[in-house]
Enzyme design. Structure first.
Site, PDB file in Angstrom:
ATOM      1  CG  ASN A 192     -80.311 -15.136  -7.819  1.00 36.49           C
ATOM      2  OD1 ASN A 192     -80.115 -16.069  -7.045  1.00 36.49           O
ATOM      3  ND2 ASN A 192     -79.370 -14.629  -8.566  1.00 36.49           N
TER       4      ASN A 192
ATOM      5  CG  ASP B 298     -73.580 -16.224  -8.592  1.00 39.60           C
ATOM      6  OD1 ASP B 298     -73.376 -15.533  -9.597  1.00 39.60           O
ATOM      7  OD2 ASP B 298     -73.822 -15.749  -7.465  1.00 39.60           O
TER       8      ASP B 298
ATOM      9  CE  LYS C  33     -93.411 -33.410  -7.327  1.00 42.88           C
ATOM     10  NZ  LYS C  33     -94.750 -33.412  -6.742  1.00 42.88           N
TER      11      LYS C  33
ATOM     12  CG  PHE D  28     -77.240  -3.230 -11.844  1.00 42.09           C
ATOM     13  CD1 PHE D  28     -77.278  -2.999 -13.210  1.00 42.09           C
ATOM     14  CD2 PHE D  28     -78.013  -2.437 -11.008  1.00 42.09           C
ATOM     15  CE1 PHE D  28     -78.075  -1.994 -13.747  1.00 42.09           C
ATOM     16  CE2 PHE D  28     -78.820  -1.424 -11.522  1.00 42.09           C
ATOM     17  CZ  PHE D  28     -78.850  -1.207 -12.899  1.00 42.09           C
TER      18      PHE D  28
ATOM     19  CE  LYS E 189     -70.103  -8.492  -7.341  1.00 44.65           C
ATOM     20  NZ  LYS E 189     -71.379  -8.551  -6.652  1.00 44.65           N
TER      21      LYS E 189
ATOM     22  CE  LYS F 213     -69.318  -9.704 -11.939  1.00 48.38           C
ATOM     23  NZ  LYS F 213     -70.366 -10.691 -12.166  1.00 48.38           N
TER      24      LYS F 213
HETATM   25  N1  CTP Z   1     -73.853 -11.273 -13.679  1.00 51.17           N
HETATM   26  C1  CTP Z   1     -73.945 -11.942 -14.886  1.00 51.17           C
HETATM   27  N2  CTP Z   1     -73.845 -13.300 -14.908  1.00 51.17           N
HETATM   28  C2  CTP Z   1     -73.642 -13.992 -13.776  1.00 51.17           C
HETATM   29  C3  CTP Z   1     -73.561 -13.319 -12.537  1.00 51.17           C
HETATM   30  C4  CTP Z   1     -73.685 -11.955 -12.530  1.00 51.17           C
HETATM   31  O1  CTP Z   1     -74.141 -11.307 -15.923  1.00 51.17           O
HETATM   32  N3  CTP Z   1     -73.534 -15.308 -13.831  1.00 51.17           N
HETATM   33  C5  CTP Z   1     -73.931  -9.811 -13.692  1.00 51.17           C
HETATM   34  C6  CTP Z   1     -75.155  -9.216 -13.031  1.00 51.17           C
HETATM   35  O2  CTP Z   1     -76.186  -9.031 -13.976  1.00 51.17           O
HETATM   36  C7  CTP Z   1     -74.616  -7.890 -12.507  1.00 51.17           C
HETATM   37  C8  CTP Z   1     -73.177  -8.226 -12.142  1.00 51.17           C
HETATM   38  O3  CTP Z   1     -72.839  -9.348 -12.923  1.00 51.17           O
HETATM   39  O4  CTP Z   1     -74.567  -6.906 -13.492  1.00 51.17           O
HETATM   40  C9  CTP Z   1     -72.936  -8.511 -10.683  1.00 51.17           C
HETATM   41  O5  CTP Z   1     -73.828  -9.474 -10.222  1.00 51.17           O
HETATM   42  P1  CTP Z   1     -73.890  -9.886  -8.684  1.00 51.17           P
HETATM   43  O6  CTP Z   1     -74.929 -10.926  -8.525  1.00 51.17           O
HETATM   44  O7  CTP Z   1     -73.945  -8.640  -7.842  1.00 51.17           O
HETATM   45  O8  CTP Z   1     -72.440 -10.476  -8.451  1.00 51.17           O
HETATM   46  P2  CTP Z   1     -71.775 -11.838  -8.815  1.00 51.17           P
HETATM   47  O9  CTP Z   1     -70.913 -11.660 -10.014  1.00 51.17           O
HETATM   48  O10 CTP Z   1     -72.783 -12.921  -8.898  1.00 51.17           O
HETATM   49  O11 CTP Z   1     -70.799 -12.037  -7.559  1.00 51.17           O
HETATM   50  P3  CTP Z   1     -71.209 -12.331  -6.025  1.00 51.17           P
HETATM   51  O12 CTP Z   1     -72.447 -13.184  -6.081  1.00 51.17           O
HETATM   52  O13 CTP Z   1     -70.023 -13.041  -5.502  1.00 51.17           O
HETATM   53  O14 CTP Z   1     -71.404 -10.999  -5.379  1.00 51.17           O
END
Ligand code: CTP
Length: 406
Positions: free
Chosen positions: A217, A286, A296, A334, A348, A352
């Site tokens: 990311n 994700d 490779k 976040f 969220k 969460k």
């Molecule tokens: N987060 C996490 N672990 C994951 C995904 C996200 O700990 N596998 C945490 C991030 O660090 C952040 C929050 O969850 O604090 C939201 O992350 P974000 O990427 O905005 O959202 P997602 O949960 O991934 O949902 P989406 O991609 O559908 O927006």
């Protein structure tokens, strides 16, 4: 400014180590000692031998009623004097600080009592530079200051005006009152997270496809590292679980480097139980490939495996650990969104089970890798609209709210 008006009982137990370097403005250090003492702070002085050309150790000994350190081996009763000085300091203020001493600290050179102490201490470092304008503006000095600032060192900028050498420009030591006020401010904020443990996930995670390819990311890690620096300055014990980033952590932050989301979860779980405040600022992937090849993948023979990569969902680190939250712990997450920032942030917060969500707008050059950020702080009953500001300042606001929820 009436410094004595700033007297605070919380400062009475604090020790400022004042570093004095070889500069005409060294005589002003005696006034800095007095200003800090009026505010109730204990001051100890460490000076370079060059500083001794401008002001005597006797002056500081008389003012502080403490031994003054000038040479590495001149304290027979304390064989490793720089380490005991380093540990005693709640804050290390170097005023005035020459270009030479700043360069040595930036590059980790420790060849006298002041620079060895600076290298050894985990106390916040506050530097008030003073030098000729040419030296101040020299790219080497500018780079060294930037390098130190990136590591969490705070600066009290030099003033412009007539310099001792006759030149006019930037390089005069800041006013004594300003130095004293900034030092007290730095000491005050040091107090409110004292004794607290803060853990922060930061940066991206990297999920391997094979030894040379990966899914990741966008994330510079700047926000997470700004939070780590701010929490450290406020006295917390800080651990950062960090994916690969190019920013460096403030001296004193424990950094646990991780690569994948699974690694990050494992590392975060190891410190979550002890954390008073857990902040999840990482941009976690994700998904990860179902399988990661150990050699490779060649286009000719394994093209199909590259064209279509089967993915499996990664654990949600924030949601997993927030579900294990105990009374007395605060969880901050976040939400980086391209659309519907507030609505998604609120979702969220609930899904969460976080206590606070920092929602911000990302994409099209906004958010990632920048030094400033605009955010909304979403709590169960309140949304706070925070205007765009440097990530360091936003970090303090986030910590204020986390502390309030504790
Ligand atoms: N987060 C996490 N672990 C994951 C995904 C996200 O700990 N596998 C945490 C991030 O660090 C952040 C929050 O969850 O604090 C939201 O992350 P974000 O990427 O905005 O959202 P997602 O949960 O991934 O949902 P989406 O991609 O559908 O927006």
């Amino acid at each position: 400014m009436n410094v004595s008006a700033n007297i605070s009982t919380s400062l009475a137990a604090k020790t400022v180590l004042l570093g004095v370097t070889g500069c005409v403005a060294a005589y002003k250090s005696a006034e800095i000692v007095r200003g800090l003492q009026k505010a109730g702070v204990r001051v100890k002085v460490v000076m370079t031998e060059h500083a001794g050309e401008f002001i005597g150790a006797t002056t500081f000994r008389a003012l502080t009623r403490e031994p003054v350190a000038m040479r590495l081996f001149d304290e027979p009763g304390d064989a490793i004097h720089h380490i005991s000085l380093a540990k005693e300091a709640d804050l290390f203020l170097i005023a005035p600080c020459t270009a030479n001493v700043m360069a040595k600290i930036a590059w980790g050179i420790a060849d006298d009592i002041l620079t060895t102490t600076a290298l050894a201490t985990t106390a916040p470092l506050l530097i008030a530079p003073a030098m000729n304008v040419g030296m101040y503006e020299n790219p080497a000095t500018v780079e060294n200051m930037k390098m130190l600032a990136d590591r969490g060192v705070q600066f009290i900028e030099a003033d412009e005006g007539y310099l001792a050498c006759g030149d006019v420009g930037k390089g005069r030591l800041a006013e004594v009152d300003v130095i004293v006020a900034r030092t007290l401010e730095a000491l005050e904020v040091t107090c409110d997270l004292a004794g607290k443990r803060v853990m922060i996930t930061a940066g991206p995670t990297v999920e391997a496809i094979d030894p040379v390819r990966c899914i990741t990311n966008h994330s510079s890690g700047k926000m997470g590292y700004a939070l780590a620096g701010a929490a450290l300055r406020r006295g917390a014990q800080v651990t950062i679980l960090s994916g690969p980033v190019s920013v460096s952590a403030a001296q004193g932050v424990t950094v646990v480097p991780v690569t994948s989301a699974s690694d990050m979860l494992e590392a975060a779980r190891a410190c979550f139980g002890e954390a008073d405040i857990a902040i999840f600022a990482a941009a976690v992937c994700d998904m990860r490939p179902v399988a990661s090849a150990t050699s490779k993948l060649k286009k000719e023979t394994a093209g199909e495996s590259l064209r279509t990569i089967e993915l499996v969902e990664n654990p949600d680190i924030l949601a997993t650990l927030a579900a294990e939250k105990q009374k007395g712990q605060v969880v901050v997450g976040f939400a980086a969104e391209t659309d519907e920032v507030l609505a998604n942030g609120k979702k969220k917060l609930a899904s969460k089970k976080a206590d606070l969500i920092v929602a911000n707008h990302v994409g099209n050059g906004i958010g990632f890798g920048q030094d400033a950020n605009k955010a909304w702080l979403i709590k169960a009953n309140e949304v706070i609209d925070v205007p765009e500001m440097p990530k360091d300042d936003l970090a303090d606001i986030i910590l204020n709210h986390a502390l309030e929820l504790l």
